[in-house]
Design a protein around this motif. Structure first.
Motif, PDB file in Angstrom:
ATOM      1  N   VAL A  35      12.957 -13.880  -6.394  1.00  0.00           N
ATOM      2  CA  VAL A  35      14.394 -14.023  -5.815  1.00  0.00           C
ATOM      3  C   VAL A  35      14.142 -13.997  -4.272  1.00  0.00           C
ATOM      4  CG1 VAL A  35      16.453 -13.249  -5.433  1.00  0.00           C
ATOM      5  CG2 VAL A  35      15.660 -13.180  -7.836  1.00  0.00           C
ATOM      6  N   VAL A  36      13.266 -12.887  -3.620  1.00  0.00           N
ATOM      7  CA  VAL A  36      13.185 -12.681  -2.283  1.00  0.00           C
ATOM      8  C   VAL A  36      11.824 -13.566  -1.738  1.00  0.00           C
ATOM      9  CG1 VAL A  36      12.761 -11.129  -0.178  1.00  0.00           C
ATOM     10  CG2 VAL A  36      13.894 -10.196  -2.327  1.00  0.00           C
ATOM     11  N   PRO A  37      12.106 -14.507  -0.943  1.00  0.00           N
ATOM     12  CA  PRO A  37      10.949 -14.926  -0.590  1.00  0.00           C
ATOM     13  C   PRO A  37      10.032 -14.448   0.331  1.00  0.00           C
ATOM     14  CG  PRO A  37      13.152 -16.351   0.371  1.00  0.00           C
ATOM     15  CD  PRO A  37      13.507 -14.763  -0.506  1.00  0.00           C
ATOM     16  N   SER A  38       9.046 -14.595   0.210  1.00  0.00           N
ATOM     17  CA  SER A  38       7.799 -13.974   1.201  1.00  0.00           C
ATOM     18  C   SER A  38       8.132 -14.064   2.525  1.00  0.00           C
ATOM     19  CB  SER A  38       6.382 -14.618   0.977  1.00  0.00           C
ATOM     20  OG  SER A  38       6.384 -16.092   1.118  1.00  0.00           O
ATOM     21  N   SER A  39       8.749 -15.110   2.939  1.00  0.00           N
ATOM     22  CA  SER A  39       8.852 -15.303   4.734  1.00  0.00           C
ATOM     23  C   SER A  39       9.719 -14.284   4.944  1.00  0.00           C
ATOM     24  CB  SER A  39       9.227 -16.812   4.956  1.00  0.00           C
ATOM     25  OG  SER A  39      10.671 -16.987   4.126  1.00  0.00           O
ATOM     26  N   VAL A  89      10.133 -11.323   3.750  1.00  0.00           N
ATOM     27  CA  VAL A  89       9.372  -9.978   3.650  1.00  0.00           C
ATOM     28  C   VAL A  89       8.555  -9.926   4.977  1.00  0.00           C
ATOM     29  CG1 VAL A  89       7.901  -8.743   2.610  1.00  0.00           C
ATOM     30  CG2 VAL A  89       9.525 -10.067   1.374  1.00  0.00           C
ATOM     31  N   GLN A  90       7.771 -11.161   5.368  1.00  0.00           N
ATOM     32  CA  GLN A  90       7.023 -10.997   6.596  1.00  0.00           C
ATOM     33  C   GLN A  90       7.989 -10.808   7.965  1.00  0.00           C
ATOM     34  OE1 GLN A  90       4.731 -14.581   6.537  1.00  0.00           O
ATOM     35  NE2 GLN A  90       3.591 -13.861   4.716  1.00  0.00           N
ATOM     36  N   GLU A  91       8.948 -11.562   7.900  1.00  0.00           N
ATOM     37  CA  GLU A  91       9.686 -11.357   9.307  1.00  0.00           C
ATOM     38  C   GLU A  91      10.603 -10.063   9.126  1.00  0.00           C
ATOM     39  OE1 GLU A  91      11.448 -12.768  12.569  1.00  0.00           O
ATOM     40  OE2 GLU A  91       9.966 -13.745  11.199  1.00  0.00           O
ATOM     41  N   SER A  92      10.765  -9.362   8.206  1.00  0.00           N
ATOM     42  CA  SER A  92      11.151  -7.953   8.111  1.00  0.00           C
ATOM     43  C   SER A  92      10.123  -6.960   8.550  1.00  0.00           C
ATOM     44  CB  SER A  92      11.712  -7.577   6.671  1.00  0.00           C
ATOM     45  OG  SER A  92      12.606  -8.328   6.214  1.00  0.00           O
ATOM     46  N   LEU A  93       8.909  -7.411   8.173  1.00  0.00           N
ATOM     47  CA  LEU A  93       7.801  -6.161   8.496  1.00  0.00           C
ATOM     48  C   LEU A  93       7.594  -6.499   9.993  1.00  0.00           C
ATOM     49  CD1 LEU A  93       5.414  -6.929   5.615  1.00  0.00           C
ATOM     50  CD2 LEU A  93       6.422  -4.882   6.120  1.00  0.00           C
ATOM     51  N   LYS A  94       7.430  -7.819  10.488  1.00  0.00           N
ATOM     52  CA  LYS A  94       7.422  -7.893  12.116  1.00  0.00           C
ATOM     53  C   LYS A  94       8.520  -6.999  12.743  1.00  0.00           C
ATOM     54  CE  LYS A  94       5.070 -12.392  11.742  1.00  0.00           C
ATOM     55  NZ  LYS A  94       4.830 -13.956  11.918  1.00  0.00           N
ATOM     56  N   GLN A  95       9.743  -7.480  12.338  1.00  0.00           N
ATOM     57  CA  GLN A  95      11.024  -6.691  13.067  1.00  0.00           C
ATOM     58  C   GLN A  95      10.415  -5.215  13.089  1.00  0.00           C
ATOM     59  OE1 GLN A  95      14.727  -7.730  11.335  1.00  0.00           O
ATOM     60  NE2 GLN A  95      15.774  -6.992  13.067  1.00  0.00           N
ATOM     61  N   LEU A  96      10.069  -4.583  11.943  1.00  0.00           N
ATOM     62  CA  LEU A  96      10.032  -3.255  11.794  1.00  0.00           C
ATOM     63  C   LEU A  96       8.728  -2.748  12.815  1.00  0.00           C
ATOM     64  CD1 LEU A  96      10.036  -2.651   8.161  1.00  0.00           C
ATOM     65  CD2 LEU A  96      11.373  -1.654   9.655  1.00  0.00           C
ATOM     66  N   GLU A  97       7.683  -3.623  12.857  1.00  0.00           N
ATOM     67  CA  GLU A  97       6.683  -3.206  14.130  1.00  0.00           C
ATOM     68  C   GLU A  97       7.253  -3.361  15.383  1.00  0.00           C
ATOM     69  OE1 GLU A  97       3.760  -6.321  13.303  1.00  0.00           O
ATOM     70  OE2 GLU A  97       3.024  -5.076  11.303  1.00  0.00           O
ATOM     71  N   ARG A  98       8.024  -4.461  15.659  1.00  0.00           N
ATOM     72  CA  ARG A  98       8.726  -4.414  16.874  1.00  0.00           C
ATOM     73  C   ARG A  98       9.636  -3.207  17.252  1.00  0.00           C
ATOM     74  NH1 ARG A  98       9.413  -9.908  15.713  1.00  0.00           N
ATOM     75  NH2 ARG A  98      11.574  -9.563  15.198  1.00  0.00           N
ATOM     76  N   GLN A  99      10.369  -2.745  16.162  1.00  0.00           N
ATOM     77  CA  GLN A  99      11.235  -1.502  16.499  1.00  0.00           C
ATOM     78  C   GLN A  99      10.323  -0.442  16.624  1.00  0.00           C
ATOM     79  OE1 GLN A  99      14.309  -1.232  16.613  1.00  0.00           O
ATOM     80  NE2 GLN A  99      14.739  -3.379  16.424  1.00  0.00           N
ATOM     81  N   GLN A 100       9.088  -0.125  15.982  1.00  0.00           N
ATOM     82  CA  GLN A 100       8.101   0.773  16.037  1.00  0.00           C
ATOM     83  C   GLN A 100       7.563   1.105  17.364  1.00  0.00           C
ATOM     84  OE1 GLN A 100       5.060   0.736  13.352  1.00  0.00           O
ATOM     85  NE2 GLN A 100       4.170   2.703  13.939  1.00  0.00           N
ATOM     86  N   GLU A 101       7.182  -0.363  17.959  1.00  0.00           N
ATOM     87  CA  GLU A 101       6.699  -0.512  19.429  1.00  0.00           C
ATOM     88  C   GLU A 101       7.716  -0.026  20.581  1.00  0.00           C
ATOM     89  OE1 GLU A 101       5.360  -4.300  19.800  1.00  0.00           O
ATOM     90  OE2 GLU A 101       3.547  -4.292  18.497  1.00  0.00           O
ATOM     91  N   LEU A 102       8.857  -0.310  20.098  1.00  0.00           N
ATOM     92  CA  LEU A 102      10.013   0.016  21.108  1.00  0.00           C
ATOM     93  C   LEU A 102      10.217   1.538  21.243  1.00  0.00           C
ATOM     94  CD1 LEU A 102      12.247  -0.999  23.031  1.00  0.00           C
ATOM     95  CD2 LEU A 102      13.691  -1.394  21.167  1.00  0.00           C
ATOM     96  N   ILE A 103      10.221   2.145  20.082  1.00  0.00           N
ATOM     97  CA  ILE A 103      10.314   3.728  19.856  1.00  0.00           C
ATOM     98  C   ILE A 103       9.290   4.169  20.620  1.00  0.00           C
ATOM     99  CG2 ILE A 103      10.387   5.336  18.278  1.00  0.00           C
ATOM    100  CD1 ILE A 103      11.841   3.598  16.313  1.00  0.00           C
ATOM    101  N   SER A 104       8.045   3.845  20.283  1.00  0.00           N
ATOM    102  CA  SER A 104       6.967   4.430  20.923  1.00  0.00           C
ATOM    103  C   SER A 104       6.711   4.282  22.542  1.00  0.00           C
ATOM    104  CB  SER A 104       5.609   4.006  20.323  1.00  0.00           C
ATOM    105  OG  SER A 104       5.394   2.563  20.760  1.00  0.00           O
ATOM    106  N   CYS A 105       7.307   3.147  23.073  1.00  0.00           N
ATOM    107  CA  CYS A 105       7.443   2.828  24.427  1.00  0.00           C
ATOM    108  C   CYS A 105       8.436   3.694  25.057  1.00  0.00           C
ATOM    109  CB  CYS A 105       7.739   1.514  24.680  1.00  0.00           C
ATOM    110  SG  CYS A 105       7.984   0.985  26.321  1.00  0.00           S
ATOM    111  N   CYS A 106       9.555   3.858  24.179  1.00  0.00           N
ATOM    112  CA  CYS A 106      10.566   4.744  24.793  1.00  0.00           C
ATOM    113  C   CYS A 106      10.399   6.240  24.838  1.00  0.00           C
ATOM    114  CB  CYS A 106      11.916   4.601  23.773  1.00  0.00           C
ATOM    115  SG  CYS A 106      12.695   2.905  23.976  1.00  0.00           S
ATOM    116  N   THR A 107       9.382   6.713  23.886  1.00  0.00           N
ATOM    117  CA  THR A 107       8.996   8.052  23.735  1.00  0.00           C
ATOM    118  C   THR A 107       7.998   8.153  25.142  1.00  0.00           C
ATOM    119  OG1 THR A 107       8.988   8.125  21.419  1.00  0.00           O
ATOM    120  CG2 THR A 107       7.772   9.574  22.191  1.00  0.00           C
TER     121      THR A 107
END
Length: 536
Positions: free
Chosen positions: A8-12, A14-32
């Motif tokens: 039902v959930v396409p792979s694209s 999922v990949q987009e969600s993972l990329k968004q999570l990585e950007r959020q993680q980089e932003l959090i580390s930068c803010c830290t």
């Protein structure tokens, strides 16, 4: 069930969600990281503000303490004025009575010792005789230094008496015949003795008891010295005794001017080698500039003077004396090795050796004065000084000279060692003892001096002295060794060995000619009738 969800959930997505999570993680580390940097920055600012606040607080407390101390001192001065006036009046009556008694005693006793003579001159306020007497007794400095404060305390007005006494040489030398030239030592010693006499009994030398007229006159004399400094060639041409006298004058009469502190500082640094300069620097109000003065002395290579200033200002912990002495000796070694490597004359080498000895003695004295023998043993310096003394003694030993033959000229082309030549006239000179004995006298190749003829203008008959072959009076022989004969080398080389030398091609005028011309004769200190070669 999982396969259904995956279908039902396409792979694209999922990949987009993972990329968004990585950007959020980089932003959090930068803010830290940014937050940590900001936190550290604000913490640093806070610590800096706290340290500055603490420094300002301590400075305020120090200023409050100094202000309170100054107020207490002023209050104490104010309360002590009445007692000082009563004491001055009592001393005035006492000195007047002592002057009368001493005048009566001096009339009965013809000869007095130094102490009695000084007291007699001071009680009679004979300032001219007082100054001349001090100058005449220069060889008894220690006794003068001991007796001067006692004698000056018998003066009715010591300040006025001293100003009158030194006015002949300070601020300007008004003597017509300046002999001796330097009388600064006498002025300094009198000022130092007067400082003890004028000291307040309660406040000490910080408040000299000087009358208003005397203080005003002292200020005018100091101003005249500063104005005359420009006429004497400026600050660079001031003499050490004059500068020392001026500084001691300012301190003794309590007329230190805050506007002249730059002048005081320059004078102190320029003549820092004088023994009293560290104490004078403190008395002139330069205690706040002592660190800068010491650093400037070190930069100029005057480490021993810097040590004296450091001890006077209690800064020996900040400027360790042992390291300064080691630096001083290291600089001395460098300068000595540099002068030894260069091709210098014997006189320059002797001058360097004397300078090295004096600097080593100065280092030894500095160590002994400040009791640093335990930290810096003196054995090495004393051994080095003994070595230099031995070299100096060896150089002073006379060289072995070849004996002078009594049958003919010397065979050595350079001439015998005891032959001497005249510096500017080219003529030969005999040995130093020629003419005194006949055993050691060298035989001259020149004819005997002619008989003396009496001058018509002479009033006394002179008998002919013994024939000195080549003696010349009134001049020392030069160190250089020239040809021992008055002929060129080419002419001498053609003369066969053993033959006699021809007479010099010149005529010698009679004694009367020289006497009338003012060249020879006993009137000018030269023996008459000398050969013409000596007057070229």
């Amino acid at each position: 069930m999982g396969s259904e969800v995956a279908s039902v959930v396409p792979s694209s997505v999922v990949q987009e969600s993972l990329k968004q999570l990585e950007r959020q993680q980089e932003l959090i580390s930068c803010c830290t990281v940014l937050w940590k940097e900001l936190s550290d920055h604000f913490s640093t600012l806070e610590r800096g503000l706290e340290s500055r606040s603490e420094a300002l607080r301590s400075k305020r407390q120090s200023l409050d303490a100094s202000t309170q101390c100054a107020l207490d001192s002023l209050r104490h001065r104010e309360l002590s004025i009445e007692g000082a006036v009563d004491l001055a009046l009592a001393k005035l009556e006492e000195r007047a009575a002592a002057a009368e008694a001493l005048a009566v005693a001096a009339a009965e006793v013809e000869e007095l010792d130094i102490a009695g003579k000084l007291r007699s001159l001071c009680t009679k306020m004979d300032f001219a005789g007082f100054f001349d007497f001090v100058v005449a007794k220069r060889k008894e400095l220690e006794l003068l230094r001991t007796e001067l404060p006692v004698a000056l305390s018998d003066c009715i007005d010591p300040a006025k008496f001293v100003l009158d006494a030194i006015s002949v040489v300070f601020p300007l030398d008004k003597r017509t015949v300046k002999s001796p030239n330097d009388l600064g030592w006498a002025c300094v010693m009198i000022f130092e003795s007067l400082l003890l006499v004028l000291a307040d009994p309660e406040l000490g030398s910080t408040r000299p008891l000087v009358t208003r007229c005397a203080r005003k006159r002292a200020e005018e004399m100091a101003k005249e010295w500063k104005e005359g400094l420009e006429h004497r060639g400026g600050f660079e041409n001031v003499k050490p005794p004059d500068a020392h006298t001026f500084l001691q004058h300012v301190v003794t009469f309590g007329i230190v001017d805050t506007n002249d502190k730059n002048l005081y500082r320059r004078l102190v640094i320029s003549f820092a080698w004088r023994r009293q300069m560290p104490k004078l620097a403190i008395s002139l109000g330069l205690e706040d500039s002592m660190e800068d003065i010491i650093e400037e002395l070190i930069d100029k290579g005057h480490q021993l003077d810097a040590i004296n200033f450091a001890y006077e200002a209690s800064l020996q912990d900040k400027f360790p004396p042992i390291s300064l002495i080691q630096s001083f000796l290291k600089d001395l070694k460098k300068s000595t090795s540099a002068s030894g490597d260069s091709n210098t004359s014997g006189q320059a080498v002797n001058s360097t050796s004397r300078k090295e000895q004096s600097t080593i003695r100065a280092a030894i004295k500095c160590i002994q004065d400040h009791k640093l023998e335990s930290e810096f043993p003196l054995e090495s310096l004393q051994k080095q000084l003994e070595t230099l003394e031995k070299v100096k003694v060896e150089k002073k030993k006379p060289a072995v000279s070849s004996p002078c033959s009594s049958t003919g000229p010397a065979k050595n082309s350079t001439g015998p060692a005891n032959k001497r030549t005249r510096a500017n006239h080219g003529g030969p000179m005999p040995p130093a003892k020629a003419g005194r004995t006949t055993i050691n006298a060298c035989v001259s190749s020149f004819p005997t001096a002619p008989a003396y003829v009496r001058s018509p203008s002479a009033h006394t008959t002179y008998s002919a002295p013994p024939a000195y072959p080549h003696t010349v009076y009134g001049s020392r022989s030069p160190p250089a060794i020239r040809e021992p004969y008055g002929y060129p080398v080419e002419e001498v080389s053609h003369i066969p060995l053993g033959s006699t030398y021809p007479s010099p091609p010149m005529n010698y005028p009679a004694y009367g000619t020289y006497h009338n011309c003012g060249i020879g004769g006993y009137n000018n200190g030269l023996a008459p009738g000398y050969q013409q070669a000596y007057f070229r």
